[in-house]
Each structure stands twice: as C-alpha cells, then as structure tokens.
Write a protein that holds these residues in place. Structure first.
Motif, PDB file in Angstrom:
ATOM      1  N   LEU A  64       0.824  -1.204   0.000  1.00 44.29           N
ATOM      2  CA  LEU A  64       0.000   0.000   0.000  1.00 44.29           C
ATOM      3  C   LEU A  64       0.863   1.260   0.000  1.00 44.29           C
ATOM      4  O   LEU A  64       0.586   2.211  -0.733  1.00 44.29           O
ATOM      5  CB  LEU A  64      -0.936  -0.011   1.205  1.00 44.29           C
ATOM      6  N   GLU A  65       1.907   1.274   0.819  1.00 47.76           N
ATOM      7  CA  GLU A  65       2.770   2.453   0.884  1.00 47.76           C
ATOM      8  C   GLU A  65       3.417   2.732  -0.471  1.00 47.76           C
ATOM      9  O   GLU A  65       3.543   3.896  -0.887  1.00 47.76           O
ATOM     10  CB  GLU A  65       3.850   2.273   1.955  1.00 47.76           C
ATOM     11  N   ASN A  66       3.828   1.670  -1.167  1.00 45.48           N
ATOM     12  CA  ASN A  66       4.434   1.869  -2.474  1.00 45.48           C
ATOM     13  C   ASN A  66       3.418   2.352  -3.509  1.00 45.48           C
ATOM     14  O   ASN A  66       3.740   3.166  -4.378  1.00 45.48           O
ATOM     15  CB  ASN A  66       5.084   0.566  -2.945  1.00 45.48           C
ATOM     16  N   LEU A  67       2.176   1.876  -3.414  1.00 43.87           N
ATOM     17  CA  LEU A  67       1.136   2.335  -4.331  1.00 43.87           C
ATOM     18  C   LEU A  67       0.825   3.810  -4.095  1.00 43.87           C
ATOM     19  O   LEU A  67       0.643   4.590  -5.044  1.00 43.87           O
ATOM     20  CB  LEU A  67      -0.118   1.492  -4.166  1.00 43.87           C
ATOM     21  N   VAL A  68       0.790   4.216  -2.830  1.00 44.35           N
ATOM     22  CA  VAL A  68       0.550   5.617  -2.504  1.00 44.35           C
ATOM     23  C   VAL A  68       1.691   6.487  -3.039  1.00 44.35           C
ATOM     24  O   VAL A  68       1.464   7.581  -3.580  1.00 44.35           O
ATOM     25  CB  VAL A  68       0.387   5.803  -0.982  1.00 44.35           C
ATOM     26  N   PHE A  69       2.928   6.001  -2.893  1.00 46.35           N
ATOM     27  CA  PHE A  69       4.076   6.754  -3.396  1.00 46.35           C
ATOM     28  C   PHE A  69       4.005   6.895  -4.924  1.00 46.35           C
ATOM     29  O   PHE A  69       4.286   7.971  -5.476  1.00 46.35           O
ATOM     30  CB  PHE A  69       5.368   6.071  -2.984  1.00 46.35           C
ATOM     31  N   ALA A  70       3.611   5.817  -5.617  1.00 44.42           N
ATOM     32  CA  ALA A  70       3.460   5.884  -7.072  1.00 44.42           C
ATOM     33  C   ALA A  70       2.362   6.874  -7.459  1.00 44.42           C
ATOM     34  O   ALA A  70       2.497   7.633  -8.435  1.00 44.42           O
ATOM     35  CB  ALA A  70       3.145   4.498  -7.628  1.00 44.42           C
TER      36      ALA A  70
END
Length: 554
Positions: free
Chosen positions: A45-51
């Motif tokens: 989730l954190e990586n998706l938010v960063f993207a």
C-alpha cells in the motif's frame, strides 16, 4: 472573423498532464526484482501511494520537477522501510554502541553490504528498462503490478511470488489443521492449532509469555546433611551457534564429545550479549519478554541467588573489561551478579576487540580461576564466566583486519577441551555448563548480512549447550546424552537444581535418565528490542517494530 486565443494551461483538462513515472520505473522494477528473490519486506500500500504521488497530474512544470526532488528522500526512506535493515528505533538504541566501534571495523561492516552480484544484476535491469521503454509504456506495467500486489494483500491467501515459494509479505492466513505433525502439543508449550494469521500469531505469543510467567525452578529450601560440596562453572560464550560451527567445519571438534549432556535444540532467545547474559542469570524462571528483562524480577528467578541461599559463594570472571554496551553494569543490575570481578591484572592479551579493548587469553583466565588464592575446593561456589574471543570484528594485536573466525574458534575449542581434561586430573568436583549467548551470524541470510544480528533469526539463536560433571565417582561413559526437545534456560536451571545436593559426584551409580528426562521444554521464541522471531507450526515467522507477522525468508 473570430480570434483564437492560446489555451491557458490551467484551462486544459487535467488528464492531459499525465507524465508517467519516468526514472522512477527503474526504482519500482528494482523493488519487484528484490521482492521476487525474497530480499524485501515489501509494503504494497505504501508503495502504491508513493506511485500515486509521483503520477498525480500537475500542470505547472516547476511543481512537477519539485515533486521529483521531494520524492528522492521519500523514496529512499520507503526503500529502507521495505528492506530488512534495522529501523530508526533500532539504530537509535544501538547508536552509542556503534560509536564505540573502531573505524576499521565500521569499514569492514560497510563493505559487507555491497553485493557485487546484485550490483551487476541492477545494471542489467537498468539497460533492459532503457531498451524496452523505447516501445513499451513501462509505467502501465509498474502500476498494474503495484495494484496486483495490493489485491493480494487485501484478499489474504498466500500466493508464492518467488521461485522458492516465499509469500507476499502481508497479514497472511494459512489453513493448517490441528493435526499437523509439526504442531507442538507438549504441556510446556502452548498449542499451535489456529491458522497462521498475523492476529493468531500475536495471540499465541501473548499466551506463550503468559504461560512462561507461571514457570519456575523449584530449588530445595535447604540441603540435606549428606549433601556434597561442588563448584558450578557457567561459561557464557559470545557469538557461537550451530550454524557457525557448520560453516567452519567444527561440529566434530573433540570438545563437543567431551560433555556428558548436549542440548541439540537450545534457543538463546536473543541475538545480543547483554540480554542473553541476563536471560541465563535469570534462568530459574520462564522466558520473559525483552522489555521485562529490564525490570526487576523475583528473587526466585536469579539462578545464582537460589544457589547463594543454599551456601554457594558467587564469583564473576570476564576475559574482557565489560565496558562495551555496559555489559558488566547490566549483568549486575538486571542479572543479580554482585560479586567483584576476578582480578585481571597481568593477564596476557590474546586479541583486541572491535572497539580495540583487550581480550585476555582464556587459558590464562581459567588457570587463574583454578589457582585463585584462598579458594577451597571443598566449599560450594558458583562462577559466571563470559568469553568474547569469537565476536565479530576481533583482531590480533597489530593487525586491523578481522581475525578469521575458524582460527579463533579452533583455538577456543582446544583451550576449553584442554581445560576440561586438566580439571578432570585436578580431583575437584565441578559442574561445567557451556552456554553460548547467541551465534555470530557467520553466513548471513536474505534478511541480514554476515555479522548483523539486529533480527534474532533461528540460525543465530540455535546454539550448542553442553554440561560436564567433573570429579564423579561413576562418570558418564560413551557419547553425550543428547537433549533433542526444544529447550532454553529453564532447562539449565532445572539440571542445576537436580544436581544441587552434589550426591551424583559420590554415587556408585548415577541415574542419568532420571537426571535428564522431562526437562522443561520451551518454544523457540526470540526477541530483541525491535524484532520478534517465533516458530509456528514448524515455520519461522518474524515481526519487526510491532508490525504484521511475515514468513521469515528462507
């Protein structure tokens, strides 16, 4: 004729400002590759938010460029968060100790983080991305992969993402029946019948500590009139695990056949020296959490206090100064050892530690214990001896490079083996317990490089523990009695309690089965300040910083 005015950027539809991930595609592709090979604790989730932050359309080109600059520290922090490297809390707690390392040792540790095979693979991936991106919109593939990983996280079932069958890091659920043959069902260990979800693993850990809080060794209130005096010598070795001996080919060293009893499945419960020594000195109670180690325990928990109540004098030996990490201060404050440190004046220096402090020759230290002025071999005594020669970063005087572990281990094993032989010739009655603090992480794994012990992995906490009775009228014959049940410090305390009257030293025949059977069993649970590792239904699981449980990467 109508005049056409140029369209303002602010009046254009927002969707026309999608610019893609650009160079950040390589960032995410590198993460996917590391996840595939099991080197990341990927937070989907954190990586998706960063993207999403990087993709959000911004009409202003300056804001778009500024976003990338702001994204650099965020991306670095997120990448670190996705690795198994120590977190900020751990680094802060260990910062003062790292400051004591010599510069040569710091450089040695730094170079271990460089994996040239990974560097080469990253270069190949970079070239492949630059080549393919000429024809393929890589951003679409990266975003699709991020969404897919998030779907896996939400849906719950374990799906193999790596060739070795590693699972997507998440709060996973694995359906395993209560009839699983790997499930401990012994009385000392809470049952592991619930599915392996993050919630269930936390609940099991809590039940483990609740169960352990009720356990303690029952020492006699007093010794019988015919009790025989003897000496207890507890040798606590830093950085020695079964995995270290296997890596150096020293599992067949004669030392290990010299013991009467050998624990094959002993768990040290931590991977740092101070907590390990405290746990050993508090062996008479069940295993506590790491946090509770630094709170007072009942007097019945301190092994040496129980012996002192029965007339055993206390002694303390180190082959180092005990300053680093406040080791000496901690074992006094939390381990209950108040006896003065044995005189170290004139001892020859064998090695220099990772902080350049002296490590004294262990044969010389043991010889001083043997010949200590005023020591009466016919009185009861208990001695705690902590050894440091195998610690990572130790080096020979005049040489900055870390000394070869096998050379140091071979010498230490020879010294201990020779000491046991000499002790047998002395006529003294001594119960010798060799219990390592933790392993040296000689090989390293996907979570930690060689020498790093922030996470108490099974290979670090699975240590060899040996017990030898010196001066018996009827000594044990043949190979050591092997204890193959999961064990920890409570089993050592129980052995001492069963032997405390000293009658086995003068018995015409010793009932070794009665001495070693039904020793307390303890589930393999290991904990440092910011990491917990447990064995659940035959598989290792790890929790970092109070987050979700994930399978320990194999």
């Amino acid at each position: 004729m109508t005049e056409h005015k140029p369209t303002s950027p602010l009046s254009m539809p927002l969707w026309q400002y999608w610019r893609g991930l650009s160079g950040w595609n390589f960032y995410f592709l590198a993460k996917f590759a590391l996840l595939w090979t099991g080197y990341l604790n990927f937070h989907a989730l954190e990586n998706l938010v960063f993207a999403a932050y990087l993709l959000f359309p911004l009409p202003n080109p300056r804001l778009h460029r500024l976003r990338h600059w702001v994204g650099l520290p965020i991306g670095f922090a997120l990448f670190w968060h996705d690795t198994w490297l120590p977190g900020l809390d751990s680094m802060m707690s260990q910062g003062s100790q790292v400051a004591g390392f010599s510069w040569d040792y710091i450089l040695d540790l730094t170079t271990r983080f460089i994996n040239w095979q990974m560097v080469g693979a990253a270069f190949v991936l970079l070239v492949a991305w630059l080549f393919i991106s000429q024809w393929v919109r890589v951003t679409v593939l990266v975003v699709a992969a991020l969404i897919w990983l998030n779907v896996l996280t939400v849906s719950g079932p374990v799906i193999a993402l790596t060739p070795g069958g590693n699972t997507a890091p998440a709060a996973v659920t694995t359906a395993i029946t209560s009839g699983d043959t790997n499930t401990p069902q012994v009385g000392d260990i809470p049952a592991q019948t619930a599915p392996a979800s993050s919630q269930n693993l936390t609940a099991w850990l809590n039940s483990f500590y609740a169960s352990e809080a009720k356990r303690q060794t029952q020492f006699p209130a007093s010794l019988p009139m015919d009790a025989q005096p003897f000496e207890l010598l507890v040798i606590n070795i830093c950085s020695l695990a079964w995995s270290d001996m296997e890596a150096t080919g020293l599992t067949s060293h004669p030392l290990w056949s010299h013991f009467d009893i050998l624990f094959k499945e002993f768990n040290s419960a931590t991977s740092y020296s101070g907590p390990a020594a405290i746990r050993l000195l508090r062996a008479s109670c069940g295993q506590s959490s790491h946090k509770n180690l630094y709170s007072p325990a009942g007097n019945q928990c301190y092994l040496f206090d129980n012996l002192a109540a029965l007339g055993f004098s206390q002694h303390l030996m180190l082959d180092h100064d005990g300053v680093f990490g406040d080791f000496l201060k901690e074992i006094r404050q939390y381990g209950g050892v108040q006896s003065p440190l044995m005189n170290q004046n004139g001892l020859p220096t064998n090695l220099l530690s990772f902080d350049n402090s002296p490590i004294y020759d262990d044969t010389a230290v043991l010889q001083r214990w043997l010949s200590e002025e005023g020591r009466d071999p016919n009185t009861r005594s208990a001695t705690f001896f902590n050894l440091l020669p195998l610690h990572d970063g130790n080096h020979f005087p005049g040489i900055s490079k870390t000394a070869d572990y096998k050379v140091r281990a071979q010498k230490l094993f020879d010294q201990l083996d020779n000491f046991l032989t000499e002790l047998e010739k002395s006529g003294r009655k001594v119960m010798v317990v060799v219990a390592p603090e933790h392993g040296g992480a000689l090989k390293g794994d996907k979570m930690q490089v060689s020498g790093l012990r922030d996470i108490p992995s099974p290979s670090i906490t699975h240590v060899p523990v040996g017990v030898k009775f010196i001066g018996m009228k009827a000594p044990h014959q043949g190979s050591p009695i092997e204890i193959s049940q999961p064990s920890s410090y409570l089993a050592i305390s129980e052995l001492v309690a069963r032997s405390v009257d000293g009658k086995n030293f003068v018995a015409d025949q010793v009932d070794w089965n009665a001495l070693t059977s039904n020793l307390p069993q303890t589930a393999p649970v290991s904990e440092n300040a910011n990491a917990v590792v447990i064995q659940y239904q035959g598989k290792p699981w790890v929790r970092l910083g109070g987050g979700d449980w994930v399978p320990y990467p194999q």
